[in-house]
Write an enzyme that holds these catalytic residues in place. Structure first.
Site, mmCIF file in Angstrom:
data_model
loop_
_atom_site.group_PDB
_atom_site.id
_atom_site.type_symbol
_atom_site.label_atom_id
_atom_site.label_comp_id
_atom_site.label_asym_id
_atom_site.label_seq_id
_atom_site.Cartn_x
_atom_site.Cartn_y
_atom_site.Cartn_z
ATOM 1 N N LYS A 237 3.330 5.902 13.504
ATOM 2 C CA LYS A 237 2.739 6.366 12.167
ATOM 3 C C LYS A 237 1.318 6.665 12.296
ATOM 4 O O LYS A 237 0.937 7.387 11.826
ATOM 5 C CB LYS A 237 3.034 5.294 11.225
ATOM 6 C CG LYS A 237 2.914 5.801 9.702
ATOM 7 C CD LYS A 237 3.391 4.570 8.740
ATOM 8 C CE LYS A 237 4.644 4.938 8.239
ATOM 9 N NZ LYS A 237 5.363 3.784 7.371
ATOM 10 N N THR B 178 5.596 -6.151 -3.404
ATOM 11 C CA THR B 178 6.557 -6.309 -4.456
ATOM 12 C C THR B 178 7.148 -7.765 -4.131
ATOM 13 O O THR B 178 7.992 -7.867 -3.182
ATOM 14 C CB THR B 178 7.337 -5.318 -4.959
ATOM 15 O OG1 THR B 178 7.038 -4.357 -5.382
ATOM 16 C CG2 THR B 178 8.327 -6.066 -6.238
ATOM 17 N N ARG C 282 4.925 5.843 -9.017
ATOM 18 C CA ARG C 282 6.223 6.470 -8.761
ATOM 19 C C ARG C 282 6.181 7.420 -7.509
ATOM 20 O O ARG C 282 5.280 8.056 -7.342
ATOM 21 C CB ARG C 282 6.555 7.307 -9.796
ATOM 22 C CG ARG C 282 6.840 6.452 -10.990
ATOM 23 C CD ARG C 282 6.836 7.320 -12.100
ATOM 24 N NE ARG C 282 5.769 7.946 -12.493
ATOM 25 C CZ ARG C 282 5.354 8.718 -13.675
ATOM 26 N NH1 ARG C 282 6.151 9.190 -14.613
ATOM 27 N NH2 ARG C 282 4.094 9.157 -13.912
ATOM 28 N N ASN D 157 10.573 -2.921 -13.220
ATOM 29 C CA ASN D 157 11.697 -2.426 -12.735
ATOM 30 C C ASN D 157 13.145 -2.649 -13.134
ATOM 31 O O ASN D 157 14.007 -1.724 -12.938
ATOM 32 C CB ASN D 157 11.376 -2.623 -11.138
ATOM 33 C CG ASN D 157 10.597 -1.642 -10.369
ATOM 34 O OD1 ASN D 157 10.006 -0.795 -10.911
ATOM 35 N ND2 ASN D 157 10.465 -1.920 -9.042
ATOM 36 N N CYS E 274 12.904 1.096 -4.573
ATOM 37 C CA CYS E 274 12.430 -0.327 -5.401
ATOM 38 C C CYS E 274 13.633 -0.609 -6.383
ATOM 39 O O CYS E 274 13.851 -2.070 -6.211
ATOM 40 C CB CYS E 274 11.241 0.118 -6.178
ATOM 41 S SG CYS E 274 9.785 0.230 -5.057
ATOM 42 N N LYS F 201 16.590 -2.907 -4.916
ATOM 43 C CA LYS F 201 16.615 -3.981 -4.380
ATOM 44 C C LYS F 201 15.747 -4.801 -5.111
ATOM 45 O O LYS F 201 15.979 -6.173 -5.057
ATOM 46 C CB LYS F 201 15.588 -3.765 -2.892
ATOM 47 C CG LYS F 201 14.086 -3.448 -3.327
ATOM 48 C CD LYS F 201 13.494 -3.834 -1.553
ATOM 49 C CE LYS F 201 11.862 -3.316 -2.143
ATOM 50 N NZ LYS F 201 11.283 -4.207 -2.942
HETATM 51 P P1 NAD Z 1 7.103 1.343 3.575
HETATM 52 O O1 NAD Z 1 8.157 0.911 4.063
HETATM 53 O O2 NAD Z 1 6.778 2.870 2.999
HETATM 54 O O3 NAD Z 1 5.481 0.996 4.315
HETATM 55 C C1 NAD Z 1 5.504 -0.345 4.716
HETATM 56 C C2 NAD Z 1 4.516 -0.177 5.951
HETATM 57 O O4 NAD Z 1 4.319 -1.558 6.401
HETATM 58 C C3 NAD Z 1 5.245 0.447 7.210
HETATM 59 O O5 NAD Z 1 4.556 1.640 7.763
HETATM 60 C C4 NAD Z 1 5.387 -0.731 8.236
HETATM 61 O O6 NAD Z 1 5.090 -0.182 9.573
HETATM 62 C C5 NAD Z 1 3.935 -1.379 7.730
HETATM 63 N N1 NAD Z 1 4.188 -2.870 8.402
HETATM 64 C C6 NAD Z 1 5.038 -3.678 8.369
HETATM 65 N N2 NAD Z 1 4.696 -4.899 8.923
HETATM 66 C C7 NAD Z 1 3.233 -4.846 9.254
HETATM 67 C C8 NAD Z 1 2.370 -5.678 9.571
HETATM 68 N N3 NAD Z 1 2.814 -7.110 9.976
HETATM 69 N N4 NAD Z 1 1.211 -5.337 9.784
HETATM 70 C C9 NAD Z 1 0.813 -4.019 9.497
HETATM 71 N N5 NAD Z 1 1.698 -3.021 8.965
HETATM 72 C C10 NAD Z 1 3.013 -3.485 8.750
HETATM 73 O O7 NAD Z 1 6.964 0.540 2.188
HETATM 74 P P2 NAD Z 1 6.516 1.241 0.629
HETATM 75 O O8 NAD Z 1 7.266 1.954 -0.011
HETATM 76 O O9 NAD Z 1 4.946 1.628 0.878
HETATM 77 O O10 NAD Z 1 6.478 -0.329 -0.159
HETATM 78 C C11 NAD Z 1 5.576 -1.596 0.232
HETATM 79 C C12 NAD Z 1 5.489 -2.438 -0.692
HETATM 80 O O11 NAD Z 1 5.148 -2.004 -2.181
HETATM 81 C C13 NAD Z 1 6.986 -2.952 -0.944
HETATM 82 O O12 NAD Z 1 6.771 -4.252 -1.274
HETATM 83 C C14 NAD Z 1 7.485 -2.187 -2.117
HETATM 84 O O13 NAD Z 1 8.494 -2.999 -2.927
HETATM 85 C C15 NAD Z 1 6.242 -2.156 -3.120
HETATM 86 N N6 NAD Z 1 6.359 -0.947 -3.869
HETATM 87 C C16 NAD Z 1 6.773 0.276 -3.411
HETATM 88 C C17 NAD Z 1 6.782 1.386 -4.286
HETATM 89 C C18 NAD Z 1 7.287 2.794 -3.726
HETATM 90 O O14 NAD Z 1 7.530 3.613 -4.922
HETATM 91 N N7 NAD Z 1 7.683 2.880 -2.711
HETATM 92 C C19 NAD Z 1 6.146 1.354 -5.650
HETATM 93 C C20 NAD Z 1 5.424 0.020 -5.912
HETATM 94 C C21 NAD Z 1 5.560 -0.980 -5.102
#
Ligand code: NAD
Length: 419
Positions: free
Chosen positions: A34, A121, A156, A210, A269, A272
């Site tokens: 990435k 989250t 979103r 959510n 989201c 889960k």
């Molecule tokens: P994602 O899976 O797209 O990204 C998570 C990233 O974290 C990945 O690139 C992964 O490689 C990295 N990662 C994992 N462990 C790591 C570590 N130890 N050190 C560094 N990097 C690490 O997830 P996302 O969609 O961005 O969601 C992240 C959080 O935000 C979740 O808790 C999700 O529930 C919350 N959230 C998501 C959204 C959404 O629309 N996707 C909206 C609000 C909140």
């Protein structure tokens, strides 16, 4: 300076969002692939505006690094945006978050006050009962030698940039004034109301949002099932008229897309978070039958889709799946209705499946190993299908009314009539 850990949807948007307000941001992710892609200016997922913003900020305001120590060196705040996926028991899996915090703590020098900001989250009581003690076990004192805050994200997918740079509210859960002031200063340029609350309240607000959105979707789907049972109800018309109620319209209260039937909620989201919160209600001694029902409707609606297909298509016919992403304008296929519906169709003996999506085919093929003919061209996919199942309301399919005329069309997004 700010550090963002985890550069997925939320992390990358957060990092670039702060850059756009003049901050210097260091981004770190354990996924080296990435990082390499981002270094080349490529976004590993589809999200409008991020590519241009990355290009204009990379190596100017936004720095990608493999060296966590360097990423943390001059930062006053560390935003954790790592995934908190569903654990086998439905709970939030904190493994990535705790690992990221642990790695950070090892690299922060003594007497260097930084605020650790959880954007991922996590369910109520997690910061208080798990994260705070976890940090304190390393000898640090929250509020004195290190800051801790919970700052849920409401963006979103598909509109992440717009939502992040023009937020409707900023929620900061924290217990010490130093962290509170620091975060208020960071968010001040976003010109949104800032609400300082307790850890539990901040965590709770995210699930409040959510679970509510998921409930609205299931409510609309439940009502559509009832309408199908009654018969002779124009569901599309009924919901459009229902939306004329003034309470649904006007900025920013545009909730109508949630109170609209489809074939289930999906994405990263809602599934889960709903499951997780529902499971927590048992632990909290306030078991929620309503949330259980919301989840059940989300399965029931997919079984209904397959039942309808079985009524009109025999097993030899080719079923066209239109829409693999969980909603339009994203290539996110996590928990997309198409995944479950394709599996259910396969289990029923449908072997000839054609699938189209304007942008989500690569992700879908990578995530799920369904045997199907994938077509990027919507016209080609329509030609090859005997029965058309609309599972995502992409404009690309809505624009093909002419081609659809002689096909059996099952519009499970109720999107064709008034388009
Ligand atoms: P994602 O899976 O797209 O990204 C998570 C990233 O974290 C990945 O690139 C992964 O490689 C990295 N990662 C994992 N462990 C790591 C570590 N130890 N050190 C560094 N990097 C690490 O997830 P996302 O969609 O961005 O969601 C992240 C959080 O935000 C979740 O808790 C999700 O529930 C919350 N959230 C998501 C959204 C959404 O629309 N996707 C909206 C609000 C909140």
């Amino acid at each position: 300076m700010i550090t963002v850990i985890g550069l997925g949807f939320v992390g990358l948007t957060t990092a670039l969002g702060f850059c756009s307000k003049g901050f210097t941001v260091y981004g770190f992710d354990i996924d080296q692939k990435k990082i390499n892609q981002l270094r080349k200016g490529k976004i590993p997922f589809h999200e409008p505006h991020l590519k241009e913003t990355l290009k204009s900020n990379l190596n100017r305001k936004f720095f990608l690094t493999r060296d966590l120590k360097q990423a943390l060196k001059n930062s006053s705040a560390v935003f954790y945006c790592v995934g908190t996926p569903e654990a086998p028991n439905g709970d939030a899996n904190l493994q990535y978050l705790l690992a990221a915090i642990q790695e950070t703590l090892k690299k922060i020098p003594q007497n260097d006050f930084k605020v650790l900001v959880i954007k991922s989250t996590i369910p109520p009581l997690t910061t208080q009962n798990q994260i705070k003690p976890f940090i304190e076990r390393s000898g640090l004192i929250i509020g004195k030698t290190i800051g801790l805050a919970n700052n849920p994200e409401f963006l979103r997918e598909g509109r992440a940039w717009e939502d992040f740079v023009h937020p409707d509210r900023i929620v900061i859960g924290c217990s010490d004034p130093q962290s509170e002031n620091l975060l208020k200063n960071l968010y001040q340029p976003f010109k949104a109301p800032i609400f300082k609350v307790s850890f539990n309240t901040a965590e709770y607000i995210k699930y409040l949002s959510n679970t509510f959105l998921a409930t609205l979707i299931s409510f609309a789907n439940e009502m559509s099932l009832i309408a199908h049972s009654i018969g002779d109800i124009d569901i599309e018309e009924a919901f459009k008229i229902f939306h004329r109620d003034k309470r649904w319209s006007g900025e920013p209260a545009n909730m109508s897309s949630y109170v609209y039937p489809g074939c289930g909620f999906g994405g990263m989201c809602l599934p889960k978070d709903l499951k997780c919160f529902y499971i927590q209600t048992k632990k909290w001694g306030c078991y929620s039958g309503l949330l259980k029902e919301v989840l059940e409707v989300n399965s029931k609606i997919k079984q209904f889709v397959v039942k309808k297909v079985m009524e009109v298509a025999d097993k030899k016919e080719t079923i066209g799946i239109f829409g693999l992403a969980f909603k339009p304008n994203t290539d996110d296929v996590r928990e997309s209705p198409a995944k479950d519906i394709m599996k259910l169709l396969w289990d029923q003996g449908y072997r000839n499946i054609v699938a189209h999506d304007p942008i989500a085919i690569p992700n879908f093929k990578k995530s799920y190993r369904f045997r199907a003919q994938y077509h990027l061209s919507v016209k080609e996919a329509i030609k090859k299908s005997d029965v058309i199942l609309i599972l995502t309301a992409w404009n690309q399919i809505r624009e093909q009314k002419g081609l659809l005329q002689n096909k059996k069309v099952l519009d499970f997004r109720y999107c064709l009539k008034n388009s």
